[in-house]
Design an enzyme around this catalytic site. Structure first.
Site, PDB file in Angstrom:
ATOM      1  N   LYS A 102       0.849  -1.193   0.000  1.00  0.00           N
ATOM      2  CA  LYS A 102       0.000   0.000   0.000  1.00  0.00           C
ATOM      3  C   LYS A 102       0.885   1.243   0.000  1.00  0.00           C
ATOM      4  O   LYS A 102       1.782   1.385   0.843  1.00  0.00           O
ATOM      5  CB  LYS A 102      -0.894   0.017   1.241  1.00  0.00           C
ATOM      6  CG  LYS A 102      -1.929  -1.101   1.295  1.00  0.00           C
ATOM      7  CD  LYS A 102      -3.171  -0.748   0.525  1.00  0.00           C
ATOM      8  CE  LYS A 102      -4.285  -1.768   0.744  1.00  0.00           C
ATOM      9  NZ  LYS A 102      -5.521  -1.404   0.056  1.00  0.00           N
ATOM     10  N   LYS A 109     -13.718  -7.037  -6.210  1.00  0.00           N
ATOM     11  CA  LYS A 109     -14.143  -7.396  -4.863  1.00  0.00           C
ATOM     12  C   LYS A 109     -15.653  -7.614  -4.904  1.00  0.00           C
ATOM     13  O   LYS A 109     -16.403  -6.658  -5.125  1.00  0.00           O
ATOM     14  CB  LYS A 109     -13.797  -6.281  -3.867  1.00  0.00           C
ATOM     15  CG  LYS A 109     -12.314  -5.939  -3.781  1.00  0.00           C
ATOM     16  CD  LYS A 109     -12.113  -4.755  -2.838  1.00  0.00           C
ATOM     17  CE  LYS A 109     -10.630  -4.467  -2.604  1.00  0.00           C
ATOM     18  NZ  LYS A 109      -9.962  -3.934  -3.809  1.00  0.00           N
TER      19      LYS A 109
END
Length: 348
Positions: free
Chosen positions: A149, A257
Site C-alpha cells: 500500500k 471485490k
C-alpha cells in the site's frame, strides 16, 4: 423459507491504514436462510465511505430486511433490483449457495481441498519502519508476490522501500504490486509512476481518485507500468456502463471485490467484459470476516480455476485473499495459509 439478520462488529488486531484513513473495527451483517432443516449463511459487509451501498447502520439494516422479505416470499434473489446493493447481494448469494449446496459452494480442486490458491502478501500502510518490517515478515513467510500500500506516507520513503526490496530480490524472485488507493494527484501521478517503473513493478492499482476517466485513460496510455482499476469500478453496475468504462480507460487489469463490485453476478460480468477487451483481472477480499473470505475464495476458484485466460505462465496468478487473519474475533472457518497459498480443509 425464513431469513434472519445478525449485525456484528469485528475488531482489527492492529489498525489497518489506507490512503482513505485507518480502520480499527469492521461492521457487518450475517444473513441466515433457513428452509426446513437446511441453513445457509452469508456476509454483507459494506465499507464505510467506499461501498456504493454504504449507509447508516439502521438504514442499511432496513434495506437489507426489505430484500430478505422478497427472497422469503419468492425463494429467489432479485438480482436486477439489487445491482446497486453489491454487499447485500453478495451476502444473499453466498447464503443461498450455502443453503442449496452445503459448505462446498462450487465443485473445484480448491473446494475439495486438493489445491491451494496462490495469494499475495499484503503490506499495510504505516511508518517507514513498520512497512519495512511487515515486508520482511511477508518475504520470510515465503510470499513470491507482495502487494504494498502506497500513497499515505512520504513518497520518497515509499520509493526507497521499493528500491530496497528490489536490491534484495529480483522481479523473478518477488512480484511486486502496488496499491495507491487514489493517493496520487493527477498532476504528479505520471512522474511518480515513471520513478516507480524502474523497479520492475507488476502493476499499480488506482493511482488517482476515481471518476476521472479522461485522466485515468491518459495514464493507462502513457504510464511505463501497468495500471489496474479498483475503486474506479465501484458504483458502475449497469452492464453497458461497465463495457463503456473499460473501452474508454483501457486499463491493463481490473481488481474485483464481490462486496464492492456487484456480488458474484456483477464480478462475472466484469470478468467476461474484461476478457473480451483483452484486460486481465484478479479477485481480492475487502476486509470481510472468514465467512466472506471463504465464499470469495471458492468463487475465485470457480471463475479462474479452469480458464487459461486467467493465468500467466500456465498457473492462476496470485489473488488478494489473505486478509482473514486481521481480526481478534474472526468467525472460524476451515481456511489456512500455507506458504503463499490459501487452502481449505478437505474435511469441510
Amino acid at each position: 423459507m425464513k431469513i434472519d439478520i445478525e449485525e456484528r462488529i469485528l475488531h482489527f488486531k492492529q489498525p489497518a491504514g489506507t490512503s482513505r484513513g485507518v480502520y480499527t473495527e469492521r461492521r457487518l451483517w450475517l444473513v441466515s436462510i433457513t428452509d426446513g432443516d437446511a441453513v445457509g449463511v452469508g456476509e454483507c459487509a459494506p465499507l464505510l465511505d467506499l461501498s456504493c451501498d454504504a449507509m447508516e447502520p439502521y438504514i442499511y439494516n432496513k434495506v437489507l430486511r426489505d430484500f430478505c422479505n422478497q427472497v422469503e416470499q419468492t425463494g429467489e434473489i432479485p438480482y436486477e433490483a439489487m445491482r446497486d446493493y453489491p454487499s447485500m447481494l453478495f451476502g444473499l448469494e453466498t447464503a443461498m449457495l450455502n443453503l442449496r449446496r452445503g459448505n462446498r459452494l462450487f465443485n473445484t480442486p480448491f473446494t475439495r481441498g486438493e489445491a491451494g490458491i496462490p495469494i499475495n502478501g499484503l503490506v499495510w500502510m504505516g511508518s517507514y519502519e513498520e512497512m519495512l518490517q511487515r515486508m520482511e515478515d511477508k518475504l520470510k513467510l515465503g510470499f513470491r508476490c507482495v502487494k504494498l500500500k502506497v500513497g499515505a506516507i512520504d513518497f520518497d520513503k515509499e520509493l526507497d522501500l521499493v528500491k530496497r526490496i528490489r536490491e534484495r530480490f529480483s522481479h523473478r524472485e518477488v512480484e511486486l504490486r502496488l496499491d495507491a488507493n487514489g493517493g496520487f494527484s493527477p498532476d504528479e501521478a505520471l512522474y511518480r509512476l515513471e520513478l516507480l517503473s524502474q523497479y520492475a513493478i507488476h502493476s499499480i492499482e488506482q493511482p488517482i481518485k476515481q471518476k476521472q476517466w479522461a485522466k485515468m485513460a491518459e495514464l493507462c496510455r502513457d504510464a511505463p507500468l501497468p495500471i489496474a482499476l479498483d475503486e474506479e469500478l465501484i458504483g458502475v453496475n449497469d452492464l453497458e456502463a461497465k463495457r463503456q468504462m473499460l473501452r474508454i480507460i483501457k486499463p491493463a487489469y481490473i481488481v474485483l471485490k464481490p462486496s464492492l463490485h456487484g456480488g458474484m453476478m456483477g464480478c462475472r460480468e466484469w470478468i467476461d467484459i474484461a476478457r473480451e477487451e483483452g484486460i486481465g483481472s484478479w479477485i481480492t477480499s475487502a476486509l470481510e470476516s472468514n465467512i466472506g473470505l471463504n465464499a470469495i475464495a471458492q468463487f475465485c476458484s470457480d471463475v479462474y480455476g479452469t480458464s487459461p485466460k486467467s493465468s500467466e505462465g500456465g498457473e492462476m496468478i496470485p489473488q488478494g485473499l489473505g486478509t482473514g487473519q486481521l481480526f481478534t474475533d474472526n468467525i472460524p472457518m476451515p481456511l489456512e495459509i500455507r506458504g503463499d497459498k490459501l487452502w481449505i480443509s478437505k474435511n469441510s
